[in-house]
Design a protein around this motif. Structure first.
Motif, PDB file in Angstrom:
ATOM      1  N   CYS A 214       6.135  -8.146  -3.560  1.00  0.00           N
ATOM      2  CA  CYS A 214       5.473  -9.080  -4.463  1.00  0.00           C
ATOM      3  C   CYS A 214       5.358 -10.428  -3.776  1.00  0.00           C
ATOM      4  CB  CYS A 214       6.203  -9.190  -5.804  1.00  0.00           C
ATOM      5  SG  CYS A 214       7.892  -9.776  -5.699  1.00  0.00           S
TER       6      CYS A 214
ATOM      7  N   GLU B 162       0.106  -2.315  -9.112  1.00  0.00           N
ATOM      8  CA  GLU B 162       0.131  -3.501  -9.964  1.00  0.00           C
ATOM      9  C   GLU B 162      -1.026  -3.503 -10.951  1.00  0.00           C
ATOM     10  OE1 GLU B 162       2.288  -6.776  -7.094  1.00  0.00           O
ATOM     11  OE2 GLU B 162       0.182  -6.280  -6.724  1.00  0.00           O
TER      12      GLU B 162
ATOM     13  N   VAL C  44       6.535  -0.955  -7.744  1.00  0.00           N
ATOM     14  CA  VAL C  44       6.001  -2.000  -6.870  1.00  0.00           C
ATOM     15  C   VAL C  44       7.121  -2.446  -5.923  1.00  0.00           C
ATOM     16  CG1 VAL C  44       5.084  -4.348  -6.796  1.00  0.00           C
ATOM     17  CG2 VAL C  44       4.315  -2.766  -8.569  1.00  0.00           C
TER      18      VAL C  44
ATOM     19  N   LEU D  64       5.920 -10.666 -12.079  1.00  0.00           N
ATOM     20  CA  LEU D  64       6.375  -9.281 -12.042  1.00  0.00           C
ATOM     21  C   LEU D  64       7.655  -9.104 -12.852  1.00  0.00           C
ATOM     22  CD1 LEU D  64       5.969  -6.448 -10.620  1.00  0.00           C
ATOM     23  CD2 LEU D  64       7.651  -7.272  -8.962  1.00  0.00           C
TER      24      LEU D  64
ATOM     25  N   ASN E 134      -0.849 -11.353  -9.037  1.00  0.00           N
ATOM     26  CA  ASN E 134      -0.210 -10.196  -8.414  1.00  0.00           C
ATOM     27  C   ASN E 134      -0.851  -9.957  -7.053  1.00  0.00           C
ATOM     28  OD1 ASN E 134      -2.522  -8.521  -8.696  1.00  0.00           O
ATOM     29  ND2 ASN E 134      -1.853  -7.819 -10.703  1.00  0.00           N
TER      30      ASN E 134
ATOM     31  N   GLU F  57       5.538  -0.706 -12.849  1.00  0.00           N
ATOM     32  CA  GLU F  57       5.990  -2.008 -12.357  1.00  0.00           C
ATOM     33  C   GLU F  57       7.221  -1.844 -11.475  1.00  0.00           C
ATOM     34  OE1 GLU F  57       8.913  -4.836 -12.252  1.00  0.00           O
ATOM     35  OE2 GLU F  57       9.001  -3.309 -13.814  1.00  0.00           O
TER      36      GLU F  57
ATOM     37  N   PHE G 198       0.674 -11.407 -15.372  1.00  0.00           N
ATOM     38  CA  PHE G 198       0.816 -10.481 -14.249  1.00  0.00           C
ATOM     39  C   PHE G 198      -0.544 -10.141 -13.636  1.00  0.00           C
ATOM     40  CE2 PHE G 198       2.247  -6.097 -12.689  1.00  0.00           C
ATOM     41  CZ  PHE G 198       2.748  -6.610 -11.507  1.00  0.00           C
TER      42      PHE G 198
ATOM     43  N   CYS H 181       7.027 -13.276  -7.405  1.00  0.00           N
ATOM     44  CA  CYS H 181       7.759 -12.262  -8.181  1.00  0.00           C
ATOM     45  C   CYS H 181       8.011 -12.651  -9.632  1.00  0.00           C
ATOM     46  CB  CYS H 181       9.084 -11.947  -7.500  1.00  0.00           C
ATOM     47  SG  CYS H 181       8.878 -11.123  -5.909  1.00  0.00           S
TER      48      CYS H 181
END
Length: 187
Positions: A57, A129, A54, A63, A123, A51, A119, A60
């Motif tokens: 996004c 992800e 990443v 995330l 995503n 994660e 998530f 977000c």
């Protein structure tokens, strides 16, 4: 003058202390659950690292929620594993380790499941992800297995055991002799 002997000699046999700081099994952690806890730490850590890698996004918030849960699971499970597998839990003075362990494990399973679902649903669809989500679901399953194994081996920690059952299923017989002197003389 007599030989110098100590006035107070030890009256009990001293317990030999192990030089090991990591002892499994303990009262609260058997070998299988220790292995499960190690797998929980590793899967949570991998989910957290994936994660963190990443870079972009679209939305977000999922995330960040997943990041918080995976980091919390990694750090607190590692701490709990260290406390349960060492003698530190005796020094901390908390006698409810089994209950605390069960509640923590069940809550982490629920939060990891929620964070992974959120998530996964929102995503960018990148490979990183998707891999983080996959490790989140694997960690969820591991936490659920840990909670299930705990209940199977030790029982539900909040079950009331105050009920007294008769040994043969019959009502207990009343005592024949009275305890008060006045009642004994009156009878």
């Amino acid at each position: 003058m007599a030989a110098a002997e100590p006035v107070y000699s030890p009256t009990t046999v001293s317990e030999t202390k192990s030089k090991k700081w990591l002892i499994v099994p303990t009262d609260n952690l058997d070998k299988f659950r220790c292995l499960i806890k190690v797998v929980e730490v590793l899967l949570s850590f991998v989910a957290f690292i994936l994660e963190e890698v990443v870079t972009n996004c679209m939305s977000c918030s999922p995330l960040y929620f997943f990041e918080f849960i995976s980091c919390t699971a990694f750090l607190f499970t590692a701490l709990l594993l260290i406390l349960l597998a060492t003698t530190l839990h005796k020094r901390v003075g908390i006698n409810c380790w089994p209950s605390l362990d069960f509640v923590y494990t069940a809550l982490m399973a629920a939060f990891f499941l929620i964070a992974s679902i959120v998530f996964a649903s929102d995503n960018g669809g990148t490979d990183l992800e998707n891999a983080a989500v996959a490790f989140g679901f694997l960690a969820t399953v591991t936490f659920l297995v840990d909670a299930g194994w705990f209940v199977k081996t030790k029982g539900f920690p909040f079950k009331k055991t105050n009920q007294q059952a008769a040994s043969n299923g019959e009502a207990p017989v009343a005592e024949a002799e009275k305890l008060n002197r006045e009642q004994n003389e009156a009878d």
